[in-house]
Design a protein around this motif. Structure first.
Motif, short mmCIF file in Angstrom:
data_model
loop_
_atom_site.label_atom_id
_atom_site.label_comp_id
_atom_site.label_asym_id
_atom_site.label_seq_id
_atom_site.Cartn_x
_atom_site.Cartn_y
_atom_site.Cartn_z
N TYR C 180 14.22 30.63 45.75
CA TYR C 180 15.11 31.79 45.85
C TYR C 180 16.38 31.43 46.62
CZ TYR C 180 16.77 36.53 46.75
OH TYR C 180 17.54 37.65 46.81
N GLN C 272 21.43 35.51 57.24
CA GLN C 272 20.51 36.11 56.27
C GLN C 272 19.11 35.56 56.58
OE1 GLN C 272 20.66 38.20 53.39
NE2 GLN C 272 18.45 37.89 53.41
N VAL C 274 15.17 34.86 55.69
CA VAL C 274 14.18 34.73 54.62
C VAL C 274 12.85 34.47 55.32
CG1 VAL C 274 13.48 33.39 52.61
CG2 VAL C 274 15.91 33.80 53.05
N GLY C 304 17.52 43.96 55.04
CA GLY C 304 18.03 43.04 54.02
C GLY C 304 17.34 41.69 54.03
N ILE C 306 14.71 38.83 53.17
CA ILE C 306 13.91 38.55 51.98
C ILE C 306 12.52 38.08 52.43
CG2 ILE C 306 13.68 37.01 49.98
CD1 ILE C 306 15.94 39.01 49.70
N THR C 307 11.49 38.56 51.74
CA THR C 307 10.15 38.07 52.06
C THR C 307 9.34 38.00 50.77
OG1 THR C 307 8.22 38.40 53.48
CG2 THR C 307 9.25 40.39 52.60
N TYR C 406 10.39 40.27 47.94
CA TYR C 406 10.73 41.62 48.39
C TYR C 406 11.95 41.58 49.28
CZ TYR C 406 6.05 43.31 47.07
OH TYR C 406 4.92 43.67 46.39
N LYS C 407 12.58 42.73 49.39
CA LYS C 407 13.66 42.86 50.37
C LYS C 407 13.29 43.99 51.33
CE LYS C 407 18.15 42.20 49.57
NZ LYS C 407 19.41 42.34 48.83
N SER C 409 14.25 46.90 53.72
CA SER C 409 15.48 47.68 53.82
C SER C 409 15.21 49.08 54.32
CB SER C 409 16.20 47.68 52.47
OG SER C 409 16.20 48.96 51.91
N VAL C 425 9.88 48.15 51.95
CA VAL C 425 10.29 46.96 51.19
C VAL C 425 10.44 47.35 49.73
CG1 VAL C 425 9.17 45.29 52.70
CG2 VAL C 425 7.91 46.28 50.78
N VAL C 428 12.19 42.38 44.55
CA VAL C 428 13.43 41.73 44.13
C VAL C 428 13.09 40.72 43.04
CG1 VAL C 428 15.34 40.25 44.85
CG2 VAL C 428 14.38 41.90 46.45
#
Lengths: 387, 292, 459
Positions: C180, C272, C274, C304, C306-307, C406-407, C409, C425, C428
């Motif tokens: 990703y 960002q 992750v 925001g 990512i996981t 997933y994101k 948020s 979450v 994504v």
């Protein structure tokens, strides 16, 4: 006085069996009785109970070391789990890199942890009470992290494996392991029992009671304290190595601070300063977290959050309430009962702790330190003066 | 260079919090001649109460005051119930009792609130300040921490050096019999010492909890570092506690930053050993002759 | 005279000692000769005509106690199964015990489960160090050690055929996250923040297969100890910031992700994030649903992030599996009835239902080897709530090898728990799958399994 009465008194004075006066012999007698008893016990018990008996044995070893240090010598250690880790990792490294027999491996585990004990014990000779307590707490907290820092050597998170030693095929492995661990415990207790009856034992107590008086009496105070620390750490190291054999491996998560706390609680409940009391403490450490607390929780139908913390709460209570109410622990209580019972049968009706506890009055004058509760006594207070 | 600066500033912020814990330990040692190993756990319990107050919808400062008040009460109560019976006994007893109380409280907290982590807010922004174009690792909250700890230290100095009450507390701690003969009422003073020290512990906990998180054992390691600081500075000296706290915080930061995080606890241990080898009673304690 | 008596006392003492030792030795030898009676049981341990006994060691207390809701959810599924006739006529007894996430206690408790409770298999036990500790013991006795809740690569090894994992191995996590990052943040400087143990190492192995070495500018580690709480993560975060990393990939446990975010906020560092799925649940990190608490507390950084995850999250209430799990657990798990369902309880539900199917597939004549054979042969077909089918075969002993990204948020449906309301979450992109080996990361086009009618109608 009639003839019959005289003869009766004569008989009473000569019991059919008298414990030998020499400490080594007396301890060997106890040990022989214990060997026979434990042999039958381990035969009768299930494999898992044998496994637990083995655990009791190694916790007894660690507690014997701690009680020597704290109860007899007056130095407190909140970090004996750290020394157990040293012993456990030493054994595992030897298993990994050598093909030796378990006996020399255990011996080296003892020696290594005694050495680490000396490193901690030397600065500790300059510390009293709270300073020492805090420092040993840091040992328990810090030592296991070293294994993380040098993880390629200590096997990282996975740690190192220590396969359970196996004996003859006719004996199940749990029983064999329990025998090894019990043998170690008995040997340690005999040796410590003798040590306490020796010149060293007397100087340990003298230093605890009054350092200045001890040094006036020609005792090298610092050396005595370091020796006590080394012996105690050696015991903890042996216990850690035996724990590794039970667990099948060592890693840094295996010796958390809670082990040190359990040991302290075990010492208090057994009776601080009493070598026989270590068995009570060891039983508590083995059974409370895994059996008694869960049983209690399910009996009272408490929710899982409470039951999960019950053992910890009880250990805390043991330390607080034990210290406040019964600083002599279980062994102290037993002595108290024994003294009352003895008084009931003695001619003058006065409970005489000393006579009822040990057979040789002449021996007592010097050696009674072990039989009375030490922590909890108003000793000579040494205050730093202010201004 | 910025790395070094940030690590140093981080070390100072940590050091001030450690100093707050150390001040609590010093306060109790001066007032009652005991090291309270349960101080962190007592503060932890109080912080949970503050958390509950906060989630009732009260603001940060109301929860802050509630925590301090509960801390005072809790300290006094502990002294009366647990510590008073130990008077005149070996100091070993007090160590074991306070240590046992620490375990007990952590178990009780776990039973009541579980072991989930809870976040606790800070009263001021935790974002670092901008100096020119670079943001440095020192936030308004850090400024608050420094001021709060300095205030605590000054209050303690004033109490012990400048007031009659403080003098009597010290007399009671180190020579209770003499103090009693001189007509000082010993018992209430000991209780007051515990109350004040517990409140200092609560202050430390409230300063730690925004950067850490609220769990039953969040004070454990901080207590040990606070102890390190107190030992380095001398268990008897408020200024020593502050300097010891900064020394501890900076050592941890540099060792963690340049050698590796796993070595931090050992670094603290080494600091204690070295400073005790040089000055067994601590850097700032007056050398005290021992009396038999 | 005195000398003589001393001498004779010593002699007597020596004689006495010899006597005692001799008695003890002879006694012991005589007794040893009889030997213990070890009756070898003919039938399969833990299986009777009417019952199957399973066991597990779980961190009900201690540092990992946040996972203590998994086993009760499994228990609830077994209660459901028992209420509907059990498995092939047998009731499931599930005994889970506390190991405090401490390997030595795991060892004791596992001995107890095997020697005293006579379990048929150890299933769904949690933790890498804890389960590694008992892997040689269980395999030595041929006791199945199945569906281990850990992503260690070590569960699929020919040396220990009786072990198998449940979660995707961390290397698969690393590959999917790395894929990703390479696709979506190409050209940006990347930093790693990982736990200093197998969890971190295995994840990095996967990341390095996907992310170009030249774009990785800094690698930081931390040690999972409470000690780090105090000194904070200042040095690690400062180093990543100094390196100019704009993307930070984390293989860290939840408290340290939270601590990282707090520390980064102090330094004004806003990369960002992750985050490996181990800390993929915002409620475990403590990320609040709304960022209006008195101070931002660094949580803005998590908004925001990512996981990855191998199953649905509890906030995906429209998902059929989340619905059926909620329904069943509300009935059989008092904790869920009281406080609603958590991500862990979804895992426990899925795992329990998988164990149920495995036992069923092993047939009426239940043996340990038979259970292993059934999982190797049928495991791929067990119906489950994951986004990809199980990978189980005779050679692969991992459960999942695929994941959804997933994101986290503040705009997603929040996760509501008794301790607060947390960030939600949202999925994504597609579901990816790959092996821990050298193979590529591929898109999985299949749909999630349908909830079987037999389950939904009786839950």
């Amino acid at each position: 006085m009639g003839e019959l009465q005289k003869r009766a008194q004569g008989l009473a004075a000569k019991p059919w069996f008298r414990m030998p006066r020499q400490p080594m012999l007396r301890h060997l007698t106890y040990a022989a009785v214990a060997v026979v008893f434990l042999y039958f016990l381990t035969q009768k018990l299930s494999a898992f109970n044998d496994y637990e008996v083995g655990q009791i044995a190694f916790y007894a070893v660690a507690l014997a070391g701690l009680t020597l240090l704290t109860g007899i010598n007056g130095q407190i250690s909140l970090g004996h789990g750290g020394f157990m880790a040293v012993g456990g990792f030493t054994l595992a490294l030897l298993v990994e890199h050598t093909t030796w027999n378990v006996v020399p491996e255990l011996a080296i585990a003892i020696a290594t942890s005694a050495l680490v004990g000396a490193v901690i014990g030397i600065p500790a000779t300059r510390l009293r009470g709270p300073y020492l307590a805090g420092m040993t707490l840091m040992v328990a907290l810090g030592l296991p992290y070293l294994t993380n820092q040098y993880n390629s050597f200590f096997g990282g998170d996975q740690g190192l494996t220590t396969p359970q030693p196996t004996g003859p095929a006719s004996i199940n492995p749990e029983q064999w392991l329990a025998w090894i661990q019990l043998a170690c415990a008995l040997i340690v207790l005999i040796l410590l029992g003798n040590l306490l009856r020796s010149r060293f034992g007397r100087s340990f107590r003298a230093v605890r009671d009054d350092e200045i008086a001890a040094s006036l009496a020609g005792i090298h105070v610092a050396r005595t304290k370091v020796i006590a620390f080394m012996v105690s750490a050696g015991c903890a190291g042996l216990a850690g190595a035996l724990l590794a054999l039970s667990a099948g491996g060592v890693n840094s998560a295996e010796f958390p601070l809670s082990i040190s706390i359990y040991l302290l609680a075990g010492m208090v409940i057994g009776g601080t300063g009493s070598l026989m009391g270590v068995w009570w403490g060891a039983i508590l450490i083995v059974y409370l977290p895994t059996s008694w607390a869960p049983a209690l929780a399910s009996h009272f139908h408490v929710n899982s959050q409470v039951s999960a913390n019950l053992a910890v709460i009880i250990f805390g209570l043991v330390l607080v309430v034990g210290m406040l109410v019964a600083p002599g622990g279980i062994q102290g209580a037993l002595r108290w009962v024994a003294a009352r019972v003895g008084a009931y049968f003695s001619p003058d009706g006065v409970p005489n702790m000393k006579l009822s506890l040990q057979e040789a009055p002449t021996d007592r004058a010097v050696h009674d330190g072990e039989s009375v509760t030490q922590v909890g006594e108003p000793g000579v207070q040494v205050h730093p003066t202010n201004d | 260079m910025q790395f070094f600066l940030n690590i140093t500033l981080g070390g100072i912020a940590t050091g001030m919090i450690v100093a707050a814990v150390a001040l609590g330990l010093v306060l109790i040692f001066r007032a009652t001649n005991i090291v309270n190993f349960a101080q962190g756990a007592m503060a932890m319990m109080t912080t949970y109460i503050a958390y509950a107050v906060l989630h009732q919808g009260s603001g940060y400062w109301l929860a802050f005051v509630a925590a301090l008040a509960t801390g005072l009460l809790f300290g006094a109560l502990t002294q009366v119930v647990l510590i008073r019976p130990l008077q005149g006994k070996s100091p070993l007893n007090a160590i074991i009792v306070t240590f046992g109380f620490l375990i007990f409280l952590e178990g009780v907290a776990g039973a009541i609130w579980g072991s989930q982590t809870r976040t606790y807010p800070a009263p001021f922004s935790e974002a670092g300040q901008k100096i020119g174009n670079t943001q440095i690792a020192f936030s308004p909250f850090d400024v608050f921490v420094v001021l709060a700890v300095l205030a605590l230290m000054i209050l303690m100095l004033v109490l012990f050096r400048g007031t009659d009450l403080g003098l009597r507390m010290r007399a009671v701690a180190f020579a209770p019999e003499t103090a009693r003969l001189l007509g000082v009422r010993v018992r209430p003073l000991l209780t007051l010492g515990w109350a004040l020290s517990a409140a200092a512990g609560v202050l430390a906990a409230l300063l730690v909890v925004p950067t850490s998180s609220l769990t039953p054992n969040f004070m454990d390691v901080i207590l040990i570092y606070g102890f390190t600081a107190a030992v380095v500075g001398g268990l008897d000296s408020p200024v020593g506690a502050l300097v010891g706290g900064l020394a501890t915080g900076l050592s941890l930061a540099y060792v963690g930053g340049y050698l590796g995080g796993s070595l931090e606890p050992m670094a603290a241990l080494a600091l204690v050993i070295v400073s005790l080898m040089i000055r067994p009673e601590g850097l700032f304690a007056r050398p005290a002759p021992r009396r038999v | 005279m005195k000398r003589f008596s001393l001498h004779s006392a010593r002699r007597r003492a020596r004689l006495y000692a010899t006597g005692v030792v001799a008695c003890a030795v002879v006694g012991t030898m005589a007794l040893t000769a009889s030997g213990p009676a070890n009756a070898a049981s003919v039938s399969t341990p833990g299986v009777t005509a009417t019952s199957i006994t399973l066991g597990a060691t779980e961190p009900l207390t201690g540092v990992a106690a946040n996972y203590n809701d998994i086993a009760p959810a499994m228990q609830a599924v077994f209660a459901w199964a028992n209420a509907h006739g059990g498995v092939n006529g047998r009731q499931i007894n599930f005994k889970f015990v506390d190991d405090q996430y401490t390997p030595s206690i795991t060892s004791t408790m596992t001995h107890q489960l095997v020697l005293q409770d006579n379990i048929f298999a150890d299933i769904g036990s949690l933790g890498t160090p804890t389960q590694l500790q008992v892997q040689p013991y269980l395999n030595g006795l041929k006791v199945p050690q199945l569906f281990i809740l850990s992503g260690c690569n070590c569960w699929s090894s020919s040396k220990y055929p009786y072990s198998s994992g449940y979660q995707p191995p961390y290397t698969v996590d690393g590959k999917i996250l790395g894929n990703y990052v390479a696709k979506n943040f190409s050209g940006q400087k990347v930093g790693y923040f990982t736990q200093d143990d197998e969890f971190g190492f295995d994840t990095i192995k996967g990341l390095n297969m996907e992310i170009k070495g030249s774009s990785v500018v800094n690698k930081q580690t931390y040690v999972a100890s409470t000690a780090a709480y105090v000194a904070g993560l200042q040095s690690q975060v400062a180093a990543l910031q100094a390196s100019g990393a704009k993307v930070v990939v984390m293989a860290a446990i939840p408290p340290f992700v939270g601590l990282f975010a707090t520390t980064a906020a102090t330094l004004g560092y806003t990369p960002q994030l992750v985050i490996d799925g181990v800390a993929g649940d915002p409620s475990a990190i403590g990320a609040p649903a709304a960022l209006t608490t008195p101070a931002p507390n660094g949580q803005a950084l998590l908004n925001g992030a990512i996981t990855d995850g191998y199953g649905a999250f509890e906030n995906q209430t429209s998902n059929a599996w989340v619905q059926v799990a909620t329904k069943l657990l509300t009935k059989y798990d008092s904790e869920v009835a009281k406080n609603g369902i958590t991500g862990d309880e979804l895992v426990g539900f899925n795992l329990g239902y998988t164990v149920y199917q495995a036992l069923k597939a092993a047939g009426k004549n239940l043996t340990r080897q038979g259970l292993l054979n059934a999982i190797a042969a049928d495991g791929k077909n067990f119906v489950n709530s994951g986004f990809v089918p199980y990978s189980y075969s005779s050679s692969v002993h991992f459960g999942y090898e695929g994941e959804q990204l997933y994101k986290m948020s503040t705009t997603a449906t929040p996760i509501t728990l008794p301790t607060g309301t947390f960030m939600g979450v949202s999925p994504v992109g597609p579901v990816y799958y790959t092996s821990p080996g050298a193979g590529p990361v591929k898109v999985w086009h299949g749909a999630q399994d349908k909830v079987p009618a037999s389950l939904s109608s009786t839950a």
